[in-house]
Structure formats: C-alpha cells, structure tokens
Design a protein around this motif. Sequence first.
Motif, mmCIF file in Angstrom:
data_model
loop_
_atom_site.group_PDB
_atom_site.id
_atom_site.type_symbol
_atom_site.label_atom_id
_atom_site.label_comp_id
_atom_site.label_asym_id
_atom_site.label_seq_id
_atom_site.Cartn_x
_atom_site.Cartn_y
_atom_site.Cartn_z
ATOM 1 N N GLY A 91 10.063 -31.938 12.393
ATOM 2 C CA GLY A 91 9.406 -32.842 11.464
ATOM 3 C C GLY A 91 8.520 -32.123 10.471
ATOM 4 O O GLY A 91 8.352 -32.567 9.326
ATOM 5 N N VAL A 92 7.954 -30.989 10.882
ATOM 6 C CA VAL A 92 7.057 -30.235 10.000
ATOM 7 C C VAL A 92 7.806 -29.617 8.825
ATOM 8 O O VAL A 92 7.279 -29.510 7.721
ATOM 9 N N VAL A 93 9.062 -29.210 9.050
ATOM 10 C CA VAL A 93 9.800 -28.495 8.002
ATOM 11 C C VAL A 93 10.496 -29.441 7.017
ATOM 12 O O VAL A 93 10.964 -29.001 5.965
ATOM 13 N N ALA A 94 10.558 -30.729 7.357
ATOM 14 C CA ALA A 94 11.359 -31.666 6.559
ATOM 15 C C ALA A 94 10.930 -31.724 5.107
ATOM 16 O O ALA A 94 11.770 -31.772 4.196
ATOM 17 N N ASP A 95 9.639 -31.708 4.857
ATOM 18 C CA ASP A 95 9.150 -31.897 3.486
ATOM 19 C C ASP A 95 8.930 -30.591 2.734
ATOM 20 O O ASP A 95 8.992 -30.566 1.512
ATOM 21 N N LEU A 96 8.688 -29.508 3.469
ATOM 22 C CA LEU A 96 8.317 -28.247 2.820
ATOM 23 C C LEU A 96 9.505 -27.330 2.555
ATOM 24 O O LEU A 96 9.549 -26.644 1.531
ATOM 25 N N CYS A 97 10.483 -27.314 3.472
ATOM 26 C CA CYS A 97 11.498 -26.260 3.441
ATOM 27 C C CYS A 97 12.778 -26.668 2.709
ATOM 28 O O CYS A 97 13.158 -27.837 2.673
ATOM 29 N N LEU A 101 16.249 -32.968 17.426
ATOM 30 C CA LEU A 101 16.124 -34.169 16.598
ATOM 31 C C LEU A 101 15.784 -35.397 17.440
ATOM 32 O O LEU A 101 15.008 -36.256 17.012
ATOM 33 N N ARG A 102 16.355 -35.476 18.647
ATOM 34 C CA ARG A 102 16.080 -36.630 19.518
ATOM 35 C C ARG A 102 14.648 -36.624 20.044
ATOM 36 O O ARG A 102 14.166 -37.644 20.525
ATOM 37 N N SER A 103 13.986 -35.480 19.967
ATOM 38 C CA SER A 103 12.611 -35.389 20.481
ATOM 39 C C SER A 103 11.569 -35.756 19.431
ATOM 40 O O SER A 103 10.371 -35.702 19.695
ATOM 41 N N ILE A 104 12.033 -36.120 18.206
ATOM 42 C CA ILE A 104 11.115 -36.508 17.130
ATOM 43 C C ILE A 104 11.026 -38.029 17.072
ATOM 44 O O ILE A 104 12.041 -38.701 16.867
ATOM 45 N N PRO A 105 9.834 -38.605 17.245
ATOM 46 C CA PRO A 105 9.729 -40.068 17.128
ATOM 47 C C PRO A 105 9.928 -40.510 15.683
ATOM 48 O O PRO A 105 9.485 -39.845 14.749
ATOM 49 N N ASN A 106 10.623 -41.618 15.499
ATOM 50 C CA ASN A 106 10.845 -42.177 14.168
ATOM 51 C C ASN A 106 10.040 -43.464 14.028
ATOM 52 O O ASN A 106 10.410 -44.495 14.602
ATOM 53 N N PRO A 107 8.938 -43.439 13.253
ATOM 54 C CA PRO A 107 8.090 -44.642 13.142
ATOM 55 C C PRO A 107 8.777 -45.802 12.421
ATOM 56 O O PRO A 107 8.323 -46.932 12.494
ATOM 57 N N LYS A 108 9.898 -45.518 11.737
ATOM 58 C CA LYS A 108 10.589 -46.567 10.986
ATOM 59 C C LYS A 108 11.581 -47.354 11.847
ATOM 60 O O LYS A 108 12.118 -48.369 11.407
ATOM 61 N N ASP A 109 11.834 -46.855 13.061
ATOM 62 C CA ASP A 109 12.773 -47.555 13.938
ATOM 63 C C ASP A 109 12.213 -48.919 14.356
ATOM 64 O O ASP A 109 11.053 -49.028 14.773
ATOM 65 N N ASP A 110 13.049 -49.964 14.257
ATOM 66 C CA ASP A 110 12.629 -51.294 14.685
ATOM 67 C C ASP A 110 12.549 -51.379 16.212
ATOM 68 O O ASP A 110 11.680 -52.040 16.771
ATOM 69 N N VAL A 111 13.493 -50.693 16.859
ATOM 70 C CA VAL A 111 13.530 -50.700 18.323
ATOM 71 C C VAL A 111 12.873 -49.421 18.846
ATOM 72 O O VAL A 111 13.250 -48.317 18.466
ATOM 73 N N GLU A 163 12.371 -46.625 21.301
ATOM 74 C CA GLU A 163 13.152 -45.993 22.353
ATOM 75 C C GLU A 163 12.395 -44.803 22.922
ATOM 76 O O GLU A 163 11.611 -44.162 22.226
ATOM 77 N N LYS A 164 12.662 -44.525 24.204
ATOM 78 C CA LYS A 164 12.049 -43.359 24.822
ATOM 79 C C LYS A 164 12.638 -42.084 24.223
ATOM 80 O O LYS A 164 13.839 -42.021 23.960
ATOM 81 N N LEU A 165 11.772 -41.092 23.996
ATOM 82 C CA LEU A 165 12.263 -39.806 23.514
ATOM 83 C C LEU A 165 13.034 -39.122 24.633
ATOM 84 O O LEU A 165 12.652 -39.187 25.805
ATOM 85 N N LYS A 166 14.130 -38.476 24.271
ATOM 86 C CA LYS A 166 14.989 -37.836 25.275
ATOM 87 C C LYS A 166 14.709 -36.339 25.304
ATOM 88 O O LYS A 166 14.984 -35.637 24.325
ATOM 89 N N PRO A 167 14.169 -35.823 26.393
ATOM 90 C CA PRO A 167 13.896 -34.379 26.460
ATOM 91 C C PRO A 167 15.173 -33.576 26.673
ATOM 92 O O PRO A 167 16.201 -34.108 27.108
ATOM 93 N N ILE A 168 15.117 -32.294 26.366
ATOM 94 C CA ILE A 168 16.234 -31.394 26.657
ATOM 95 C C ILE A 168 16.040 -30.896 28.087
ATOM 96 O O ILE A 168 15.067 -30.188 28.382
ATOM 97 N N GLU A 169 16.925 -31.281 28.960
ATOM 98 C CA GLU A 169 16.800 -30.908 30.373
ATOM 99 C C GLU A 169 16.995 -29.399 30.553
ATOM 100 O O GLU A 169 17.706 -28.752 29.779
ATOM 101 N N GLY A 170 16.363 -28.857 31.608
ATOM 102 C CA GLY A 170 16.549 -27.443 31.932
ATOM 103 C C GLY A 170 15.518 -26.553 31.265
ATOM 104 O O GLY A 170 14.552 -27.016 30.649
ATOM 105 N N THR A 171 15.721 -25.246 31.411
ATOM 106 C CA THR A 171 14.789 -24.253 30.865
ATOM 107 C C THR A 171 15.543 -23.233 30.013
ATOM 108 O O THR A 171 16.748 -23.040 30.186
#
Length: 335
Positions: A216-222, A255-265, A267-275
């Motif tokens: 999300g940080v790079v979306a506007d600058l890069c 991308l799935r770990s970034i919350p979208n404030p514009k979403d009407d529904v 949803e829980k953020l989905k972490p990347i399982e494992g290490t």
Amino acid sequence: MEKLLEINNLYTSFYTHLGEVQAVRGVSIDVFKGEAIGIVGESGSGKSITMMSSMRLLADNGKIKDGTICFENSDLAKISEKEMESIRGNSMGMIFQDPMTSLNPVFTIGEQLIEPLIKHKKINKSEANKIAINMLKLVGIPSPEKRLSQYPHEFSGGMRQRAMIAMSLICNPKLIIADEPTTALDVTIQAQILELMKDLKSKFDMSIILITHDLGVVADLCDRIYVMYGGTIVESGNVEDIFYNARHPYTWGLLRSIPNPKDDVKEKLKPIEGTPPDLLKPPTGCPFAPRCEYAMKICVENPPEKFYTSDKHFSACWLNHSKAPKVEGFSVREV
C-alpha cells in the motif's frame, strides 16, 4: 530513459558460525533517472541487504560474492572504499529505517547536516549552515535556526525522520534509497512523509528506491515494483501490473493482506501461512513452494523461469507456463 543504477545478477552472503547465509541470490534491478521504484517483501526477503550491498554498508561478515552494481559508469562492487566514500552521501543518499539509531546522539542535528557538505562540497561552515537551515525548512521542520543546535533526542519521531531525509538530500544526490522510512511512525505522519518524498522527487528530479513490506505504501509513490522473496526477485512490473494483473502467488498473498476501506463487505485478511525459507540451505526449486497452495512437483525440483507478460512485467512462477494447470482467478496466457 537513461539508467542511473543497474544491479545485475547480485549475490551477497553472510558468513556465520552456522554457515553461509545466502541473503541475496541473483538479483537484478534497474533504476532510471527521475523514477521511483519499490522493493517489497517480508522481513528477511533480501530487500535491505540488496540496497546495503549497493551502498557498500554490509557488516564485516557480509560479502558481495558475484554480480555488478553499475552507477554512473562505476561498478560499486569493485571500486575502492575511498572511491565509495566520495559517492556515498554525495551522489547516493540513504534514509534509514530507525532515525534514532542512525542519528548520532552526541552531535547536534546541525553538525550532522553540515558534515557531508564540508566533506563532499568543500564549502565553509558558514555557507554550509545556511544550506542546512534551508534544507530543514524544505522538509517541513519549523524554527530551523533553533533546531540546528538541538540533539536527536529533542526531536519527535516524525521530526527525526524529516531530519534524516534532510541529511540524505543535503548534497543533492541523484539517487535516494529509503529503507522502510515510515515503519516506526503513526499513519498520519506516514502520509506526510510519503507526500514529502513525492514532492522532493519532483522538485529535485531525483530517483528513489523505496524498500517496504507494505504494498500500500508504494502504490502512490512508485512507478515500478520489484517483489522479493527468499533472496530473489519473484515478480516485477509497473504499479498497474502488480496491483491488477499480479502473476505470482506470493504477490497475491501480499495483496490479500492489505485492507481495502472501499469494500462494502468486510472480510478477514488472509495471512500467508508458513515461514520464509532458511537461507543457510536455500531450496533448490521455487523458494515459495513450501508455502504455496498451488505448488507442483516442478516447483519443488526446479527454480522457475522468468515468464514475461509484457516488456516490463515478469513473474518467476511455473503457473505461467502454457502447460501448467489453470487456476481459478489466474488466467494463464501464452508467454
């Protein structure tokens, strides 16, 4: 466009009592004049080490094993330390992650701003003092004349980060490397710092490399984004490619770990399982395979090729192969 920095097939390792940590494995990055690129990935993916290699700021047990780092017709991997000192802080500047540990607590902000001017620009202290005041004004620090005589502990977190930006810009460099410049700041100050960097990029026509774990940080600058994982580049493209046509499961996970404030529904953020992989013993195949829900036999056994969907967008993932099974939501193209 003219290339300012060209990193080609870089390998960097650290030698510990446990063995060789292969932190960066075959990384290639291009930076053009006047553009901003983002390098994103989890902690330990090799983002900072790639840039620390470029600045020649590795720890004593770190070594550039192979590759070239071309900056203005010089290979930074091979020049002497004295030659590197004339570039570091002058033609290349760096904004470190934690300004409180990067600024020297026993010197005033003014002394730390003036030192590179005297060293690199060979100007007197009085003239350097004027430039330092103007630079503090430029980065939005109030009462700069007073602030010059203050110490880092007298600044707030956001003000210290602005002082670090002023230090990196003081010699008018052609390239700024910003290593997680907003991590320790609250969201309001984060937005101010990113907007400041955007304005300064335009004003000075400089190039920026922004290192972060937050897409999300790079979306506007890069302008372009490199996604790193396990010491390698797994995907690269412009902002539209990465956000709207990502081709690697690891990028999808980010991308799935970034919350979208514009979403009407909601949803829980989905972490990347494992290490992340153990870089003491890097995997022979795709480094993301143990965590990837789409992993195939070839992913474990062979490192993926680079599959290009355009001249500027590639993904190192076997799912892009024309013979790979189709994945829902992942339109496989002939590449």
